[in-house]
Write a protein that holds these residues in place. Structure first.
Motif, PDB file in Angstrom:
ATOM      1  N   LEU A 114      15.142  32.313  67.971  1.00 28.80           N
ATOM      2  CA  LEU A 114      14.398  31.989  69.186  1.00 28.80           C
ATOM      3  C   LEU A 114      14.553  30.531  69.604  1.00 28.80           C
ATOM      4  O   LEU A 114      14.560  30.220  70.797  1.00 28.80           O
ATOM      5  CB  LEU A 114      12.906  32.298  68.984  1.00 28.80           C
ATOM      6  N   ILE A 115      14.664  29.621  68.646  1.00 26.29           N
ATOM      7  CA  ILE A 115      14.739  28.201  68.971  1.00 26.29           C
ATOM      8  C   ILE A 115      16.042  27.904  69.709  1.00 26.29           C
ATOM      9  O   ILE A 115      17.056  28.579  69.510  1.00 26.29           O
ATOM     10  CB  ILE A 115      14.639  27.353  67.679  1.00 26.29           C
ATOM     11  N   PHE A 116      16.006  26.897  70.587  1.00 25.12           N
ATOM     12  CA  PHE A 116      17.244  26.529  71.282  1.00 25.12           C
ATOM     13  C   PHE A 116      18.088  25.658  70.363  1.00 25.12           C
ATOM     14  O   PHE A 116      17.680  24.568  69.964  1.00 25.12           O
ATOM     15  CB  PHE A 116      16.952  25.774  72.576  1.00 25.12           C
ATOM     16  N   ASN A 117      19.266  26.158  70.045  1.00 24.75           N
ATOM     17  CA  ASN A 117      20.209  25.470  69.171  1.00 24.75           C
ATOM     18  C   ASN A 117      21.437  25.117  69.996  1.00 24.75           C
ATOM     19  O   ASN A 117      22.131  26.010  70.493  1.00 24.75           O
ATOM     20  CB  ASN A 117      20.591  26.384  68.004  1.00 24.75           C
ATOM     21  N   PRO A 118      21.730  23.828  70.186  1.00 28.70           N
ATOM     22  CA  PRO A 118      22.867  23.447  71.038  1.00 28.70           C
ATOM     23  C   PRO A 118      24.207  23.951  70.526  1.00 28.70           C
ATOM     24  O   PRO A 118      25.177  24.011  71.291  1.00 28.70           O
ATOM     25  CB  PRO A 118      22.809  21.916  71.038  1.00 28.70           C
ATOM     26  N   SER A 119      24.261  24.333  69.254  1.00 26.05           N
ATOM     27  CA  SER A 119      25.506  24.868  68.700  1.00 26.05           C
ATOM     28  C   SER A 119      25.658  26.364  68.953  1.00 26.05           C
ATOM     29  O   SER A 119      26.713  26.936  68.677  1.00 26.05           O
ATOM     30  CB  SER A 119      25.570  24.609  67.186  1.00 26.05           C
ATOM     31  N   PHE A 171      29.117  18.550  73.351  1.00 24.86           N
ATOM     32  CA  PHE A 171      28.161  19.343  72.577  1.00 24.86           C
ATOM     33  C   PHE A 171      28.604  19.446  71.114  1.00 24.86           C
ATOM     34  O   PHE A 171      29.798  19.316  70.808  1.00 24.86           O
ATOM     35  CB  PHE A 171      28.048  20.754  73.164  1.00 24.86           C
ATOM     36  N   PRO A 172      27.656  19.687  70.214  1.00 20.79           N
ATOM     37  CA  PRO A 172      28.048  19.947  68.817  1.00 20.79           C
ATOM     38  C   PRO A 172      28.984  21.151  68.743  1.00 20.79           C
ATOM     39  O   PRO A 172      28.986  22.016  69.616  1.00 20.79           O
ATOM     40  CB  PRO A 172      26.706  20.237  68.129  1.00 20.79           C
TER      41      PRO A 172
END
Length: 377
Positions: free
Chosen positions: A163-168, A364-365
């Protein structure tokens, strides 16, 4: 005043609206049968038997007619017998639209809402979304406790959550919305819940749940998109995008109803505090201070968990741009029609730019293609 000496104001346009009607009927006033028929058919805010009793009490000289002064007495009796819920609604609506504001028909806006409000459906969207956020927080608090990393006031958010926003993992598009369900510590959750309930429920009472849904969700999405533009390396969690969309929507309401919200705004302390200039100043200071603290914590404090701040800005911008065309407008002016379309175009341009940024920006990562969210043993 009623028989207990209490005064119930009936609005600035009451006399101009009703007195000429009574003058047409002559000195005796309007027959009770006609008054009774109109009120019983058109006013469902008070039980029918109670309304009949109020009409009987208002006819003080027992002549079967209501004079204008007796009609005033009837309306004051009616206001005194409003349910507690209706009084709560009046108080909530007054925080969104101050008393004295009039609509295009010359009616007091607050009184008009009270007269027509039926609580069907009730203001459940903000409550429902708050309950869902709380349930998700509790579930992950239990999971983290089993892992030996219990949630504290300012920590506790599993970065491996889907659910969390992960840039990867930006290819998992649902994260641009679902991050609103995750919170870093219970203070983060509590403050967001208090904020969105105190501001969101009064807005929902006036503007209905579907408008709030549009503003809130588009604010959340705009928050994550803004985050990818300004703070590409950090995770994103929390409902701040939606909360700030509510602030932006409040700004939109004030801007679009500026004239109505400055109606006699210096006439008393309450009207002054609920006026457009004071509202704008209050929310500007509050939002500015909160964003300032978030930026300071992000760049000047060495914290083990960096959570992005740009969602605040994106949510506020979306709330403003979407609030202008979506939220109710007391009086629609010609220039506001232009602003209506300009706001929609600006929001779409912002979204298009952010999407293209996500596609072509190289900073981005590295994309994480591994399978996420392994079950806890």
């Amino acid at each position: 005043m009623d028989e207990r000496g209490e005064s119930f104001p009936l609005g600035p346009d009451f006399e101009g609206k009703y007195k000429p009607i009574f003058e047409n009927y002559g000195p005796r006033g309007i027959p009770l049968s006609e008054i009774r028929k109109q009120l019983l058919e058109n006013d469902d805010s008070i039980p029918r038997q109670l309304m009949r009793e109020l009409i009987r009490k208002a006819d003080s000289d027992r002549d079967g007619h209501l004079s204008y002064n007796e009609f005033i007495r009837l309306m004051q009796l009616r206001q005194r017998h409003l349910t507690r819920f209706q009084r709560l609604v009046r108080g909530a609506i007054s925080t969104v639209v101050p008393r004295g504001a009039v609509n295009e028909y010359g009616e007091d806006v607050v009184d008009s809402y009270i007269d027509h409000y039926t609580c069907k459906p009730p203001p459940m969207f903000m409550i429902l979304i708050s309950v869902i956020e709380t349930i998700v927080f509790i579930i992950y608090a239990v999971i983290l406790s089993k892992r030996g990393t219990p949630v504290t006031a300012n920590t506790g958010c599993p970065t491996d959550s889907p659910l969390i926003f992960n840039p990867s993992r930006r290819y998992e598009a649902w994260r641009f919305l679902s991050y609103m369900l995750m919170h870093v510590g219970y203070l983060h959750l509590i403050f967001n819940l208090i904020f969105q309930l105190l501001l969101g429920i009064p807005l929902e009472l006036v503007h209905k749940w579907w408008r709030m849904l549009i503003v809130y969700f588009l604010g959340v999405i705009a928050g994550s998109l803004c985050h990818t533009v300004f703070d590409q390396t950090t995770f994103l969690a929390g409902a701040s995008g939606g909360c700030y969309a509510l602030i932006g929507a409040h700004f939109a309401i004030v801007i679009m109803n500026w004239k109505e919200m400055t109606h006699d705004w210096m006439d008393g302390v309450v009207k002054f505090l609920l006026s457009a200039p004071v509202r704008l100043g209050f929310w500007t200071i509050l939002a500015g201070a909160d964003i300032g603290v978030a930026v300071y914590k992000r760049y000047f404090l060495e914290e083990t968990t960096n959570v992005g701040y740009a969602a605040h800005l994106g949510g506020a911008l979306a709330g403003l741009l979407i609030g202008i065309p979506v939220m109710k407008n007391i009086k629609k002016l010609k220039w506001e029609r232009v602003v209506f379309w300009v706001s929609i175009v600006l929001y779409l341009l912002f979204v298009a730019f952010a999407v293209l940024w996500n596609i072509f920006y190289k900073g981005f990562p590295k994309t994480d293609w591994t399978k996420c969210c392994k079950a806890d043993s």
